[in-house]
Structures are given as C-alpha cells and as structure tokens.
Design a protein around this motif. Structure first.
Motif: not given
Length: 824
Positions: A206-230
């Motif tokens: 969530n902290n990383l997601l918040y830091s990247l919320r202004h960029t398109d990279n937000i989806w990469d982190v979100y997909d990574d969360i789902k892939a990790s099983g969390i």
C-alpha cells in the motif's frame, strides 16, 4: 520606474551584493567536531562496554548524557569499533544495545555505521516494536539518501541473511523508502525481496502504491499484489481510486469502484470520499452528489468528512442554501459539524462578501465550545481588513502571532488585494516585527503574478542590499520567471549568473526557467549553453529541461536536432513524457508533415507513453489543415482509444476549423454532440460559432445565437464581433444600437474599440455613420487620436466632402494633434 534602472542591465547594488556576500552567509556553519580516529583498540572497546554496563541504569541513560569521562571514551573510538560494541550487546543484552545506540546518536551526535543501524533494526523487529522500527529505518534512508538501496540490500543479504527477523526488516525497509518518496529505491528493494523469496506485507504494498499513485505504474503494483496471493485491502482499493482521480481518469476510477463491489473487500467510505472530492475539484458537484447517494445504496454510512467535501464544493460554487441543507442532513444522521464544517460554511459566505453570515457560524462555533482556529480569524480579518479588522486582530491576540501575519499576507496576495498586502507589510515593519524571508517571498510572488515585476524587484533588492536578508528559493524563482516572461532576458541572465557564482543553484528549477525563457524567444544557442552550465555544476536535468530544449529546437525549425534530444532523455535515465512527443507533433504539423506526426504517435505507443487530450487535439489540428474536414474527423475518431472522453478544448478546436472551412452545419452538429458527452459548451465555444457566422455573412443566424447567449452571459468580444459584421454589411443603425448596449452593460470601452468601427465604416464610405460614432466617442469623454482622424480625413477627401475635411482639421488642432496631412 525600475525598468529605466534595468537598462545596464541590472541595478549594480544587486550584482555587487550577490558577489560580495561571504559564502558563509548562504550556508549553515558546520559545527561538528572532527576527532582523530585512533587505530582499533580492543582495550578501548572493552573499557567503554564495561563503563556503560556498570554505570547505566536499565531504562535510563540520563546520568551518562553529561558524563565527560564517558564522552571522552566514546570519541576515542571510530564507527567500526562502536559497531562491534553494538553487535556484542545485541547478542544477550538487547535493551542495553538500544540504549547505547540512541545515546550516542541523539545526545553525542555520533554517526553510526550502516551495520549498527541494521543490527538495531533487527532488535526492534524481534521485539515487535514496529512503530519504532518504522521511524528508525526512515531515519536511516533519509541519511543515506536516494540511490542507497543497492548497498543496504547487499549488506542485508551478506551479513544478516540468517537473522530471525530479517524478513520483517526487508519489508519495513521497502516501506521506509516509499514513505520517503524514494520510489526507485523502494522498487529495487521489492525486486531483491522477490529474488530472496521474501513476501511483502499488504501495508508495504500500500505504501508503494501510494507513492506511485500519480503514474501508470500503479497497475503494475496492483497486479503484483494479486499475483502474490495477498487480498487487497479496502485501503488498497482507495489508493488506486485516488491515483486514477489524480490522473484525471475519472471513468476508470468509477469502473474500478464497480469491480470492487463484487469482491470481499468491497468499496469503502474513503473510496467514495475520494471520488466526491475529485468531482468537486473538477466543478462537477452533481456527480459528487450522485456518489454520495451511491454510498447509501452500497450499505455505507457517510462520515463527517463525506459531508464536509460536499458542503465545501457547494460553498465554493456559491450554492450556500444547498450547503446548509446538507449541514442539516448531517445532523439528522447523528453527525455533529466540526471545526472544518463551520470554517467551510464561513468561507462560502466570505467568498460572497456576506460577512454577517461568517459571523453567524463563528458565533455558532463558540456556542458549541469549538474554538475558532487561525484559519477562522484570518478569514475574518481579511474580510474586514480596515479599522475593524485591525481591531479584531488586537482583540483576538492574533496580531502577536507571526504565523497569522504570514497567513494574512498570503491571503491578501492570493485575492489580488496587493495595496492592502503592502500596507500590512509596512505595518508589520513599523510595529517592530522584522519580516522574514517567507513574508518577503509571499509579497514578491504576489507582485510578480500581477505583472508588477519592477515593484517586486525593488522589494527583492531592498531585502538583499538594505536588510541583508537572503531571499529564499521562492523569491529567486518568482523574480527570474517574471523577468523571462516580460522579455527582460538580459536582466534575467545577469541574475541567473549571480545565482551560479554565489552557489545558490540548489536545484534544477532556476535553470529550467532560464532555458524555457531562451527557448520561447528562439535563442536556442543560449538555451543549450545554460543546459551545459547547470549539468557542468552537477545538477541533474529533468524532463521539463528537455521539453523546453525540444520546444526551442522545434521553434527554430531544427527538427532533427529536436529528435536527437529524445535520445538524450533516455541517456539520463529519464523517460519522455506525453508533452515531449506532443511538442514534436505540433511542430511537424505546422510544417504539414502529417506522416511524421503519425510516426511519432506510433513511437509513443511503442514506448508505452499514453497520448493525452492535448496530444489528440494537436493531431486533429494537423488533420484539419488538410481542409478535408469530414475525412479528418472520421480518421480521428477511428484512432481514439476506447474510453477516451474528448474535452471542451478538443471540441472547440474542431469547431473552429469547421467554421474556417465554412461548414457551419458541421460546427453546430459538433456543438450538439458536446451535450451527448456531458460537456457544457463554454463562452469560448459560442464565441467561435458567433465569429464563424458573422465572418461568412450569416447575420440572421448570428443574431439568433447572440440572443440565446443572453442566458449564458455575453462577453465584450461577442458584441464587437457582431458590431463589426453590421459595419461590413452597411447596417449602421444596428451597429450604433449594439455599441450603445455594450456601453450600458458596463464594459470598458477604449479608443481602440471606436477605431475598429470607424475604420470599417470609412472603408465602406459610410461617412454618416463615422460622424455618429465620432460624436458618441467625444460625448463619452474619449479623445480622438491622429490615426483615427487621418483615416476619416482620407475618406472625406475621397468623396470630396471639403466641409467635413476642414471641420475635422479644426477639431484636430483644438485637440493638439498633428495636422501634417496632405488633403489634396
């Protein structure tokens, strides 16, 4: 005027003062004591360890803080030896290790090694003191700075791999970099965690997601969360929605909210509040209210913050009656208005100039035991900045606060009340309170925004040369930017060079201002020279730097050089922005090189750089220049991505091109299409349509449109467009009536307005109309000038109206105008 003093090119005292001031004036003196580091001594380490264990009381090191004996022992050792003591204590005496570490760091100013920091981090993690661990690692990464992740990760991997709490330290380290906005470092830690099969917690994600919320990279982190099983938390979803709103992707944010409704986490009040807040900021109050209603449908109960968002949006829009209704509804749902609620309502009445309404809510606050804050008092004082306001300051004790004076000064400058701001500034000086650099910078910035750069520079010069107060970076930027915008490029360069010579270039912004100034003037050689100067000083350029350079080369029609700078962007580890490519496209489009525009669009997409509304507007302008309007619109609509919502500027540009192509039916068809996309045509839209109708002689339709615009609100240019059309058609009576209405509406009428009408009438030899406007002009106290008279004399002479020629010549002599004109 200051401009006269700038001819040389800057007032000499400023230059001399910048160069003669001692560099120590600009920097904080380093007070650290340098101690010689003796060679490692086992005896020294043992003495300190023994002394510490014998003399400190568990849980307290107070009596050691001022112990000169212990202090002398500490400074006999270096960081490597202290590191050994910390490690030894960590084995069986962890609490003593913590006390020893923080005593040396906080009280003696000792600089610990990275190893010592990591050892302490593991102790805190093992004791599950996560809050302390958070601040400890934040302190470490702030000390180490950006780019330190590689070396810290290497240390964790090599020396601490088998420590019990290593996975917790890794996880918290990634969070620490995110908290400190060192995103690249945070991503590096994440990558190393994956390599070591260490799983990040949802909090860290969530902290990383918040830091990247202004960029398109937000989806990469979100997909990574789902892939990790969390499972993403409600806070995770709220961050994604906030990021999409920050990127103005409202539709995607709404779609994402609908997706989360089906999941276990579901939407939360915070997510709805974010959507409501973004809608209000965009002026869409009705949309915000629909989200508010949707909350109830989802079984959620709005909180005080939800109501405050809507009340604020309505208050700013001037809908105070509805804002008060929501305040009542808030109470019905068992929620009590707080200080923010009352301040927001008071602000709404203040914006409307209804100070009685402001006092009503201040009194209600006091009645409910809510103390008005500095914002409340500042608003009251600003509303009454006169004798009553000064009295209020004294009664409330706000006058004694430097912060309140700063806030009041800022408020006056933001509202454009500069005379009052200057009076307050002088009042602060005369009362014995010395204005600080922040007050100066607020006033300088306010003057610059109003275009009063000469006055701003006088204050800047007085601050530096007379008061010996160093202007802060805001003042530097304001003055330099204003010089460039006003065309004082030589003066700006002298000031910029002074900054360089006095080591005042803390960041790249001053360089960017200078480069942009040269680029807009087309002086690309000087722009490149400034770029080389700042990079030579070790200052890293930003994407803004390169965009300005690319714009400058495009302006100079050096397209190959402009394209080469895109490669230079990558060589600096940066990524071109959509603006980078849009600048290039616009330049190629101006040259009619449509193929190059589409090549750039494909290159953009290939590099995963998303085109914006501005990008597509530029492409559309390029297509429209081909004069094949319908084909151009068809091609454009075919290339727009799914979900793309054209904005008002997009439509206005096409409508303008259709008007220029005499396709008024197509222009009005697009005007109607705006409503389908829930876009409200602005006064600019209607002005374009009115100008199109008048230009092509469709005066009947123009009059009908002009009549309907009474509801929207007419601008002065709407009147002048139709008046000019009447003059061109010879309808003098209608032109006179409309001109008189324009005066009655209170628009400021200048000699230029009369001149435009008289010139057109003279060209049509409608001299009776010329005389009417001349009499109207003199009646309203506007003196004639030579240019208007010569135009009229030429027309009267052309039809051999000798009487009018001599009357006008006589008028010119009475007005003291030059009559050196050949009447034939």
């Amino acid at each position: 005027m200051l401009r006269l003093t700038l001819k040389s090119p800057l007032k000499p005292p400023l230059i001399s003062s910048l160069f003669l001031l001692n560099p120590s004036f600009f920097t904080t003196t380093n007070l650290a004591v340098n101690h010689r580091e003796p060679p490692p001594s086992a005896t020294g380490k043992s003495r300190i360890l023994s002394f510490f264990l014998q003399n400190h009381t568990k849980g307290s090191t107070n009596h050691l803080q001022q112990n000169p004996c212990f202090k002398n022992l500490i400074f006999e050792l270096n960081s490597l030896e202290i590191e050994g003591i910390v490690e030894k204590l960590s084995v069986g005496n962890t609490e003593s290790a913590l006390e020893f570490f923080f005593l040396l760091r906080n009280d003696y100013g000792f600089k610990h090694s990275r190893v010592s920091y990591i050892v302490i981090a593991h102790i805190l993690a093992k004791k599950q003191r996560f809050r302390a661990l958070k601040f400890h690692l934040q302190y470490l990464v702030q000390q180490e700075g950006s780019g330190s992740a590689h070396s810290i990760c290497e240390l964790l991997s090599s020396r601490f791999q088998k420590w019990d709490s290593n996975h917790v330290v890794w996880d918290m380290l990634a969070s620490a970099y995110s908290w400190c906005q060192m995103v690249n470092d945070a991503l590096y830690v994440f990558a190393k965690m994956k390599d070591s099969n260490i799983h990040a917690s949802i909090i860290t994600y969530n902290n990383l997601l918040y830091s990247l919320r202004h960029t398109d990279n937000i989806w990469d982190v979100y997909d990574d969360i789902k892939a990790s099983g969390i499972n993403p938390s409600k806070y995770t979803n709220s961050i994604v929605i906030d990021g999409l709103c920050k990127q103005f992707l409202m539709q995607k944010a709404v779609d994402f909210l609908r997706e989360t409704e089906c999941r276990e986490s579901g939407p939360c009040v915070v997510a709805f509040n974010t959507l409501m807040s973004s809608s209000c900021k965009m002026g869409s109050i009705d949309v915000a209210k629909s989200f508010f209603c949707m909350m109830f449908k989802c079984g959620l109960h709005p909180n005080v913050y939800s109501y405050n968002i809507l009340i604020h949006g309505l208050s700013v829009a001037g809908a105070m009656e509805e804002a008060l209704e929501f305040t009542d509804d808030m109470k019905k749902h068992g929620l009590e208005p707080n200080q923010v609620t009352y301040n927001v309502l008071a602000k709404g009445f203040h914006l409307l100039g209804m100070m009685n309404g402001v006092w009503k809510f201040v009194n209600e606050m006091l009645h409910k035991g809510i103390d008005p804050d500095i914002f409340t008092y500042t608003m009251l004082i600003c509303g009454y900045y006169n004798d009553e306001g000064i009295k209020l300051k004294e009664e409330t004790g706000v006058h004694a606060s430097d912060i309140s004076d700063t806030m009041l000064l800022s408020s006056l400058c933001k509202s454009g009340r500069l005379d009052e701001a200057l009076n307050l500034f002088h009042e602060i000086e005369s009362s014995g309170h010395k204005p600080d650099p922040i007050m100066y910078s607020i006033l300088i910035s306010g003057l610059c925004k109003q275009g009063l750069v000469e006055m701003a520079f006088q204050l800047y010069n007085d601050m530096l040369c007379c008061k010996r107060i160093l202007p802060n970076i805001v003042a530097h930027r304001s003055i330099l930017k204003s010089f460039c915008e006003r065309g004082y490029i030589c003066e700006a360069r002298v000031l910029f060079d002074a900054f360089i010579n006095c080591d005042l270039m803390d960041d790249v912004v001053l360089g960017n201002i200078m480069i942009d100034g040269y680029a807009k003037l087309g002086d690309i050689g000087e722009a490149v020279q400034v770029y080389q100067l700042i990079t030579g000083k070790g200052i890293m350029p930003t994407i803004v730097t390169f965009n300005s350079l690319i714009y400058g080369f495009c302006k100079a029609r050096k397209f190959d050089d402009a394209r080469n700078w895109v490669d230079t962007i990558y060589s600096h580890g940066l990524i071109p922005s959509s603006r980078t490519y849009t600048i290039l496209m616009d330049a190629y489009g101006e040259e009619g090189k449509i193929e190059a525009v589409f090549e750039l669009l494909e290159e953009m997409k290939a590099r995963a750089i998303e085109p914006t509304h501005v990008t597509y507007t530029v492409i559309m302008k390029c297509l429209c220049r081909r004069r094949q309007m319908h084909e151009s619109v068809r091609i454009l609509k075919g290339m727009l991505p799914d979900g793309f919502q054209p904005d008002e500027i997009f439509y206005n540009t096409i409508i303008k091109k259709l008007c220029e192509a005499r396709d008024m039916k197509g222009a009005f068809r697009l005007h109607k299409e705006m409503a389908v996309h829930k876009l409200q045509p602005s006064r600019v839209t209607y002005n374009i349509l009115l100008n199109g109708l008048c230009t092509h002689g469709e005066l009947k339709n123009a009059e009908e449109l002009f009549s309907t615009l009474q509801d929207v609100g007419l601008m002065k240019c709407d009147y002048t467009i139709l008046i000019k059309a009447y003059c061109a058609k010879g309808s003098v009576d209608k032109a006179v009536v409309l001109f008189q209405k324009m005066i009655e509406k209170g628009f400021e009428i200048s000699i230029r307005d009369y001149s435009a009408v008289i010139n057109r009438l003279c060209k049509r030899n409608l001299l009776a109309g010329v005389k009417i406007f001349l009499r109207m002009m003199l009646f309203h106290g506007i003196s004639v000038d030579s240019q208007i008279c010569f135009v009229m004399l030429k027309s009267f002479n052309h039809i051999r109206d000798r009487n009018s020629v001599f009357q006008l010549s006589s008028l010119m002599m009475k007005c003291g105008l030059d009559t050196d004109y050949n009447c034939g």
